[in-house]
Design an enzyme around this catalytic site. Structure first.
Site: not given
Length: 319
Positions: A237, A274, A277, A281, A290, A292
């Site tokens: 990704c 922050h 996310h 998957d 996952r 990310c």
């Protein structure tokens, strides 16, 4: 209610938004949405909203003062409202959405009055503090569909809290401006944008997306240990991806409805930054998740530097 528990009652506009901040604190037994301050017995939601019963929407909190004292409840209450607004709260206007502290004892009254006085002197708000402090009146629980609304309808709750203007106002009113300035000076523009404004860095053009070195990743803001290279994998990704945090208790997950999507945001608990996310998957052999994460939210500490950097206890992850 046990002999150790007390009652506190606060009106802060829409009661949907007033449950979660208290419900997640230690020492809180329950938080009930309801109506108080009026003249009609057992009013309905429609009657209260018509502004004909004298009631306001409120929450009644059963709490253990030895764990979470009333002083802290009042302090938390101020941080959920605009105490300078006489006509309601944010998008919700009218008598039933006015704010108030309803005291159940002389001690509560004195604590609330002192807290209100301190808030007025703090200069945090340019306008007068108008929230009244009133002797408690009969409290009537609201209809069941109003109870724990943030749990029953988390996406609608989050959209309402943001869309009403409450979330943006509270972030601005209660931000630590000195701390934010320090972060602006210490972090790069991308690090600040990601951690403080929920930004996202470009894929494949960030520091750790293809890191192969052993070590741990800590929060760029606070230094909290977050992820280990042992749990990192190439998800294709363009961002660092992990199957799990080092310790699930150091991160918080919240529903994110921004950009027309429904996602689960990951934030650091201590640094309130922050991170990215989490998706479902990931590798099924490792739990299917996952994480990310933005490189800009992380600082990598190589295994060889853990002792020197004060993270020696994490060397065991690589033994």
């Amino acid at each position: 209610m046990t002999s150790h528990n007390h009652i506190a009652t606060f009106a802060g506009g829409c009661f949907w938004c007033m449950v979660k901040p208290f419900d997640e604190q230690p020492g809180i037994e329950k938080v009930v949405s309801g109506y108080t301050g009026g003249h009609k017995e057992n009013p309905t939601y429609e009657e209260v909203c018509s502004d004909t019963t004298g009631h306001v929407e409120a929450v009644q909190i059963t709490f253990n003062p030895e764990i979470f004292p009333y002083e802290k409840l009042v302090e938390l209450f101020w941080q959920q409202i605009d105490p300078t607004d006489e006509g309601g709260q944010f998008a919700d206007r009218g008598e039933s959405y006015k704010t108030a502290i309803f005291y159940h004892s002389e001690e509560q009254r004195q604590i609330a009055e002192k807290s209100k006085e301190n808030l007025a002197k703090s200069g945090r708000f340019s306008k007068p503090i108008v929230t009244p402090i009133i002797e408690a009146k009969p409290f009537y629980p609201a209809e069941e569909y109003h109870q724990d609304y943030h749990k029953k309808h988390p996406i609608r709750y989050k959209m309402y809290r943001k869309g009403s203007g409450r979330e943006g106002f509270l972030k601005e009113a209660w931000s630590n401006k000195e701390q934010q300035e320090e972060l602006r000076n210490r972090l790069t523009p991308m690090q600040y944008e990601v951690t403080q404004n929920n930004g996202t860095e470009p894929p494949f053009r960030n520091e750790y997306w293809d890191n192969k070195e052993e070590g741990i990743y800590v929060n760029i803001v606070s230094g909290e240990p977050l992820f280990s290279s042992q749990d990192q994998y190439d998800a294709g990704c363009g961002w660092p991806s992990f199957t799990k945090p080092i310790d699930k208790s150091v991160v918080e997950e919240e529903t994110d409805t921004s950009h027309g999507m429904i996602r689960t945001e990951v934030r650091s608990k201590g640094g309130n930054a922050h991170l990215g996310h989490v998706f479902d998957d990931g590798p099924s052999s490792h739990g299917g998740l996952r994480y990310c994460i933005n490189s800009a939210a992380l600082r990598f500490i190589p295994k060889s530097d853990l002792e020197k950097e004060g993270y020696g206890g994490y060397k065991k992850l690589f033994s």
